[in-house]
Design an enzyme around this catalytic site. Sequence first.
Site, PDB file in Angstrom:
ATOM      1  N   THR A 178      -0.230  -0.179   6.560  1.00 29.21           N
ATOM      2  CA  THR A 178      -0.072  -1.105   5.445  1.00 29.21           C
ATOM      3  C   THR A 178      -0.069  -2.514   6.012  1.00 29.21           C
ATOM      4  O   THR A 178       0.116  -2.694   7.219  1.00 29.21           O
ATOM      5  CB  THR A 178       1.207  -0.811   4.648  1.00 29.21           C
ATOM      6  OG1 THR A 178       1.310  -1.744   3.568  1.00 29.21           O
ATOM      7  CG2 THR A 178       2.467  -0.912   5.499  1.00 29.21           C
ATOM      8  N   GLY A 179      -0.254  -3.496   5.131  1.00 28.94           N
ATOM      9  CA  GLY A 179      -0.264  -4.880   5.604  1.00 28.94           C
ATOM     10  C   GLY A 179      -1.536  -5.577   5.167  1.00 28.94           C
ATOM     11  O   GLY A 179      -2.167  -5.181   4.177  1.00 28.94           O
ATOM     12  N   THR A 186       0.891  -1.134   0.000  1.00 23.90           N
ATOM     13  CA  THR A 186       0.000   0.000   0.000  1.00 23.90           C
ATOM     14  C   THR A 186       0.939   1.196   0.000  1.00 23.90           C
ATOM     15  O   THR A 186       2.124   1.029   0.264  1.00 23.90           O
ATOM     16  CB  THR A 186      -0.807  -0.048   1.317  1.00 23.90           C
ATOM     17  OG1 THR A 186      -1.652  -1.202   1.297  1.00 23.90           O
ATOM     18  CG2 THR A 186      -1.657   1.156   1.565  1.00 23.90           C
ATOM     19  N   ARG A 209     -13.941  -7.428  -2.349  1.00 20.82           N
ATOM     20  CA  ARG A 209     -13.243  -7.330  -1.064  1.00 20.82           C
ATOM     21  C   ARG A 209     -12.932  -5.852  -0.774  1.00 20.82           C
ATOM     22  O   ARG A 209     -12.576  -5.095  -1.656  1.00 20.82           O
ATOM     23  CB  ARG A 209     -11.920  -8.107  -1.108  1.00 20.82           C
ATOM     24  CG  ARG A 209     -11.047  -7.851   0.115  1.00 20.82           C
ATOM     25  CD  ARG A 209      -9.633  -8.362  -0.096  1.00 20.82           C
ATOM     26  NE  ARG A 209      -8.817  -8.148   1.081  1.00 20.82           N
ATOM     27  CZ  ARG A 209      -7.854  -7.237   1.169  1.00 20.82           C
ATOM     28  NH1 ARG A 209      -7.583  -6.432   0.165  1.00 20.82           N
ATOM     29  NH2 ARG A 209      -7.157  -7.114   2.285  1.00 20.82           N
ATOM     30  N   SER A 233     -10.482  -3.420   1.415  1.00 22.53           N
ATOM     31  CA  SER A 233      -9.244  -3.414   2.206  1.00 22.53           C
ATOM     32  C   SER A 233      -9.397  -2.432   3.372  1.00 22.53           C
ATOM     33  O   SER A 233     -10.424  -1.798   3.540  1.00 22.53           O
ATOM     34  CB  SER A 233      -8.065  -2.996   1.340  1.00 22.53           C
ATOM     35  OG  SER A 233      -8.036  -1.595   1.234  1.00 22.53           O
TER      36      SER A 233
HETATM   37  N1  GLY Z   1      -3.595  -3.050   3.141  1.00 22.88           N
HETATM   38  C1  GLY Z   1      -4.062  -3.273   1.832  1.00 22.88           C
HETATM   39  C2  GLY Z   1      -4.943  -4.417   1.659  1.00 22.88           C
HETATM   40  O1  GLY Z   1      -5.005  -5.334   2.453  1.00 22.88           O
HETATM   41  O2  GLY Z   1      -5.630  -4.446   0.677  1.00 22.88           O
END
Ligand code: GLY
Length: 280
Positions: free
Chosen positions: A203-204, A154, A182, A184
Amino acid sequence: MRILIHGGFFSESSQSKETKEKKQKALLNILDLGKSYLKNHSAIETVIYTATLLEDDPLFNAGTGSQIQSDGKIRMSAALMNGLDQKFSGVINVENVKNPIIIAQMLMKEEDRVLGGAGASQYAENAGLPFYSTETPERKQEFLAKKESSGTGTIGCVVLDSQGRLAAATSTGGKGFEIPGRISDSATIAGNYANEYCAISCTGVGEDIVSAGLATKIVTRVTDGMSLKDAFNKSFKEMQSHDGFAGAIGVTKNGDIYFQESHPNIVFAAFNGIENIVFS
Ligand code: GLY
């Protein structure tokens, strides 16, 4: 003035030394551009500007170079939060635009400030944003080979400006191969949050970050008087029980900066008021 940026995670096992050096160089370049811009602009203007630079760099998984989902399409998400008035705006799963963060910026002036899916793409088209494919040959090749992308992550930026104002921006191409639809963490308050005390970008793995309510939790703790470092440490510790995979960057109104990762290694660069720092 402080500025921190991140570009997702770096994996020593699946990424080369050359890629690492390229990412370090790219981040330091973008950090310097953001820093110069910040001299004459507000925190919110600077996070938008800097996030567009990160989105435009195909090394990072946001905007150009975004990951491809299981049905072969790219859907991107981005959010902005202005610490000054605590306004959040975001776009979820938008297609065929160059800079999702610009749509988040446009939504700031709307009553309906978080849009998703077809409505988000239609809004972008109505606003005059041209059709743009963010697919790159590298991502296409990875998708066709059905392998994990080397760009996992990200992008994000948090800023403290010269007037003491804070802002956060986060943008992502998702995790790759996900089920269409989905959502995020990036365009939620778990992945991107700011108020007058603190600004955080994460992020992650989105599901882990949302489950932890990570960005909001850190900001709330700082607001209630905890130091930035303690707020990070406590919030990351709470994710350990379910092996949450996350990284975050943060800045406070006092100019404290911090970053933390649950697993190695978050790709970040920061200006701490004196010098530039880059991940190693
Ligand atoms: N952190 C970005 C995602 O899981 O899509």
